[in-house]
Enzyme design. Structure first.
Site, PDB file in Angstrom:
ATOM      1  N   LYS A  41      41.531  44.409  32.226  1.00 38.91           N
ATOM      2  CA  LYS A  41      42.794  44.433  32.931  1.00 38.91           C
ATOM      3  C   LYS A  41      42.596  44.166  34.423  1.00 38.91           C
ATOM      4  O   LYS A  41      43.507  43.768  35.116  1.00 38.91           O
ATOM      5  CB  LYS A  41      43.451  45.823  32.775  1.00 38.91           C
ATOM      6  CG  LYS A  41      43.710  46.242  31.356  1.00 38.91           C
ATOM      7  CD  LYS A  41      44.176  47.721  31.358  1.00 38.91           C
ATOM      8  CE  LYS A  41      44.220  48.230  29.937  1.00 38.91           C
ATOM      9  NZ  LYS A  41      44.376  49.699  29.908  1.00 38.91           N
ATOM     10  N   GLY A  42      41.371  44.421  34.874  1.00 38.08           N
ATOM     11  CA  GLY A  42      41.100  44.426  36.317  1.00 38.08           C
ATOM     12  C   GLY A  42      41.421  43.123  37.035  1.00 38.08           C
ATOM     13  O   GLY A  42      41.787  43.124  38.204  1.00 38.08           O
ATOM     14  N   GLU A  97      37.417  37.368  37.661  1.00 40.26           N
ATOM     15  CA  GLU A  97      37.034  38.772  37.476  1.00 40.26           C
ATOM     16  C   GLU A  97      37.431  39.600  38.685  1.00 40.26           C
ATOM     17  O   GLU A  97      37.548  39.077  39.798  1.00 40.26           O
ATOM     18  CB  GLU A  97      35.504  38.852  37.330  1.00 40.26           C
ATOM     19  CG  GLU A  97      35.016  39.160  35.920  1.00 40.26           C
ATOM     20  CD  GLU A  97      35.233  40.608  35.486  1.00 40.26           C
ATOM     21  OE1 GLU A  97      36.188  41.271  35.949  1.00 40.26           O
ATOM     22  OE2 GLU A  97      34.434  41.067  34.659  1.00 40.26           O
ATOM     23  N   ASP A  98      37.579  40.888  38.464  1.00 38.39           N
ATOM     24  CA  ASP A  98      37.859  41.788  39.586  1.00 38.39           C
ATOM     25  C   ASP A  98      36.594  42.055  40.407  1.00 38.39           C
ATOM     26  O   ASP A  98      36.603  41.972  41.626  1.00 38.39           O
ATOM     27  CB  ASP A  98      38.490  43.105  39.107  1.00 38.39           C
ATOM     28  CG  ASP A  98      37.704  43.805  37.987  1.00 38.39           C
ATOM     29  OD1 ASP A  98      36.690  43.245  37.512  1.00 38.39           O
ATOM     30  OD2 ASP A  98      38.110  44.904  37.594  1.00 38.39           O
ATOM     31  N   ASP A 101      29.355  43.704  39.137  1.00 36.63           N
ATOM     32  CA  ASP A 101      28.561  44.872  39.499  1.00 36.63           C
ATOM     33  C   ASP A 101      27.126  44.610  39.013  1.00 36.63           C
ATOM     34  O   ASP A 101      26.386  43.870  39.651  1.00 36.63           O
ATOM     35  CB  ASP A 101      29.231  46.079  38.824  1.00 36.63           C
ATOM     36  CG  ASP A 101      28.657  47.408  39.223  1.00 36.63           C
ATOM     37  OD1 ASP A 101      28.238  47.541  40.370  1.00 36.63           O
ATOM     38  OD2 ASP A 101      28.634  48.326  38.387  1.00 36.63           O
ATOM     39  N   PHE A 151      32.210  52.870  44.942  1.00 33.75           N
ATOM     40  CA  PHE A 151      33.176  52.713  43.857  1.00 33.75           C
ATOM     41  C   PHE A 151      34.553  52.483  44.456  1.00 33.75           C
ATOM     42  O   PHE A 151      35.075  53.310  45.190  1.00 33.75           O
ATOM     43  CB  PHE A 151      33.178  53.939  42.938  1.00 33.75           C
ATOM     44  CG  PHE A 151      33.899  53.665  41.659  1.00 33.75           C
ATOM     45  CD1 PHE A 151      33.244  53.051  40.599  1.00 33.75           C
ATOM     46  CD2 PHE A 151      35.245  53.977  41.529  1.00 33.75           C
ATOM     47  CE1 PHE A 151      33.928  52.767  39.422  1.00 33.75           C
ATOM     48  CE2 PHE A 151      35.930  53.698  40.356  1.00 33.75           C
ATOM     49  CZ  PHE A 151      35.268  53.085  39.304  1.00 33.75           C
ATOM     50  N   ASP A 158      40.408  50.095  38.717  1.00 31.73           N
ATOM     51  CA  ASP A 158      40.883  51.443  38.410  1.00 31.73           C
ATOM     52  C   ASP A 158      39.803  52.499  38.535  1.00 31.73           C
ATOM     53  O   ASP A 158      38.598  52.212  38.503  1.00 31.73           O
ATOM     54  CB  ASP A 158      41.417  51.495  36.975  1.00 31.73           C
ATOM     55  CG  ASP A 158      40.270  51.455  35.952  1.00 31.73           C
ATOM     56  OD1 ASP A 158      39.491  50.488  35.981  1.00 31.73           O
ATOM     57  OD2 ASP A 158      40.146  52.399  35.155  1.00 31.73           O
ATOM     58  N   ARG A 164      45.262  50.922  39.890  1.00 34.21           N
ATOM     59  CA  ARG A 164      45.205  49.457  39.776  1.00 34.21           C
ATOM     60  C   ARG A 164      46.284  48.797  40.642  1.00 34.21           C
ATOM     61  O   ARG A 164      46.120  47.677  41.105  1.00 34.21           O
ATOM     62  CB  ARG A 164      45.438  49.031  38.319  1.00 34.21           C
ATOM     63  CG  ARG A 164      44.304  49.387  37.371  1.00 34.21           C
ATOM     64  CD  ARG A 164      44.504  48.663  36.040  1.00 34.21           C
ATOM     65  NE  ARG A 164      43.705  49.215  34.964  1.00 34.21           N
ATOM     66  CZ  ARG A 164      42.433  48.898  34.720  1.00 34.21           C
ATOM     67  NH1 ARG A 164      41.805  48.042  35.486  1.00 34.21           N
ATOM     68  NH2 ARG A 164      41.782  49.441  33.710  1.00 34.21           N
TER      69      ARG A 164
HETATM   70  P1  IMP Z   1      29.123  44.949  35.143  1.00 39.34           P
HETATM   71  O1  IMP Z   1      28.898  44.537  33.704  1.00 39.34           O
HETATM   72  O2  IMP Z   1      28.239  46.080  35.557  1.00 39.34           O
HETATM   73  O3  IMP Z   1      29.062  43.799  36.126  1.00 39.34           O
HETATM   74  O4  IMP Z   1      30.562  45.607  35.123  1.00 39.34           O
HETATM   75  C1  IMP Z   1      31.634  45.064  35.723  1.00 39.34           C
HETATM   76  C2  IMP Z   1      32.847  45.943  35.398  1.00 39.34           C
HETATM   77  O5  IMP Z   1      32.624  47.305  35.780  1.00 39.34           O
HETATM   78  C3  IMP Z   1      34.036  45.474  36.191  1.00 39.34           C
HETATM   79  O6  IMP Z   1      34.757  44.481  35.515  1.00 39.34           O
HETATM   80  C4  IMP Z   1      34.812  46.765  36.382  1.00 39.34           C
HETATM   81  O7  IMP Z   1      35.659  46.985  35.266  1.00 39.34           O
HETATM   82  C5  IMP Z   1      33.775  47.846  36.406  1.00 39.34           C
HETATM   83  N1  IMP Z   1      33.445  48.243  37.780  1.00 39.34           N
HETATM   84  C6  IMP Z   1      32.276  48.028  38.439  1.00 39.34           C
HETATM   85  N2  IMP Z   1      32.319  48.526  39.681  1.00 39.34           N
HETATM   86  C7  IMP Z   1      33.554  49.049  39.838  1.00 39.34           C
HETATM   87  C8  IMP Z   1      34.207  49.714  40.957  1.00 39.34           C
HETATM   88  O8  IMP Z   1      33.692  49.902  42.069  1.00 39.34           O
HETATM   89  N3  IMP Z   1      35.503  50.107  40.726  1.00 39.34           N
HETATM   90  C9  IMP Z   1      36.136  49.919  39.538  1.00 39.34           C
HETATM   91  N4  IMP Z   1      35.561  49.305  38.486  1.00 39.34           N
HETATM   92  C10 IMP Z   1      34.273  48.881  38.627  1.00 39.34           C
HETATM   93 MG    MG Z   2      36.722  45.149  34.471  1.00 39.47          MG
END
Ligand code: IMP
Ligand code: MG
Length: 174
Positions: A41-42, A97-98, A101, A151, A158, A164
């Site tokens: 949803k992000g 993507e939002d 990470d 974070f 979210d 959000r």
């Molecule tokens: P990755 O697989 O670790 O890159 O995860 C990415 C996902 O983790 C993003 O699409 C977000 O849903 C969530 N995420 C990572 N960091 C944050 C943050 O600081 N705030 C909120 N959601 C986050």
């Molecule tokens: Mg996400």
């Protein structure tokens, strides 16, 4: 209980940067159609604001994935909750993507989507936390903001499904 949110990036700054990225995409895709894939949803707020500002023809599709993991760590084992409605063959795809990470979600997703034979595939993110990257092969083509390892919430992101809808990027103060 109401959490305290510290503003990290203001609404004005976010919107200004999205306009810049949209202009860059419009230049890069001149004479082509761009197929935006919003990762729910992000990515939804960012995708809408970005799409409105792109001047080449745009089509949209949506995908929802969940990454299994413990706590705030994603595992890289991604489950598709909602797949795309349209095939990707021959399309100029941009994944929206939002936040990137660890990169585990995107690394997995890129592999799946590449197998669907798009003409090309690029990655666009509102936020990037490079310090946290585990999957170094994830190459981001368009980044609005690089942020430190904090974070963040707002603009689609979210904390426990809340915040959000904030029109800015903020940090939840403990
Ligand atoms: P990755 O697989 O670790 O890159 O995860 C990415 C996902 O983790 C993003 O699409 C977000 O849903 C969530 N995420 C990572 N960091 C944050 C943050 O600081 N705030 C909120 N959601 C986050
Ligand atoms: Mg996400």
């Amino acid at each position: 209980m109401k959490d305290k949110i510290r503003i990290l990036i203001s609404e004005e700054d976010v919107n200004k940067k999205i306009s810049e990225i949209a202009a860059q995409i419009s230049r890069d895709y001149e004479g082509k159609e761009v197929h935006l894939i919003c990762i729910l949803k992000g990515g939804v707020f960012f995708t809408c604001e970005l799409a409105k500002r792109i001047t080449v023809p745009v089509s949209l599709d949506f995908m929802s994935v969940s990454s299994y993991g413990s706590g705030t760590e994603s595992s890289g084992v991604v489950k598709i909750i909602k797949d795309l409605d349209e095939p990707l063959a021959g399309k100029h795809v941009v994944i929206v993507e939002d936040i990137i990470d660890s990169g585990r979600t995107l690394a997995y997703l890129m592999e799946i989507l590449k197998q669907r034979n798009p003409a090309d595939i690029h990655l666009c993110t509102l936020l990037d936390k490079p310090e946290r990257r585990v999957k170094k092969q994830v190459k981001v083509d368009y980044t609005c903001f690089v942020i430190p390892d904090e974070f963040v919430v707002g603009y689609g992101l979210d904390y426990d499904q809340k915040y959000r809808n904030l029109p800015y990027i903020g940090v939840v103060e403990q």
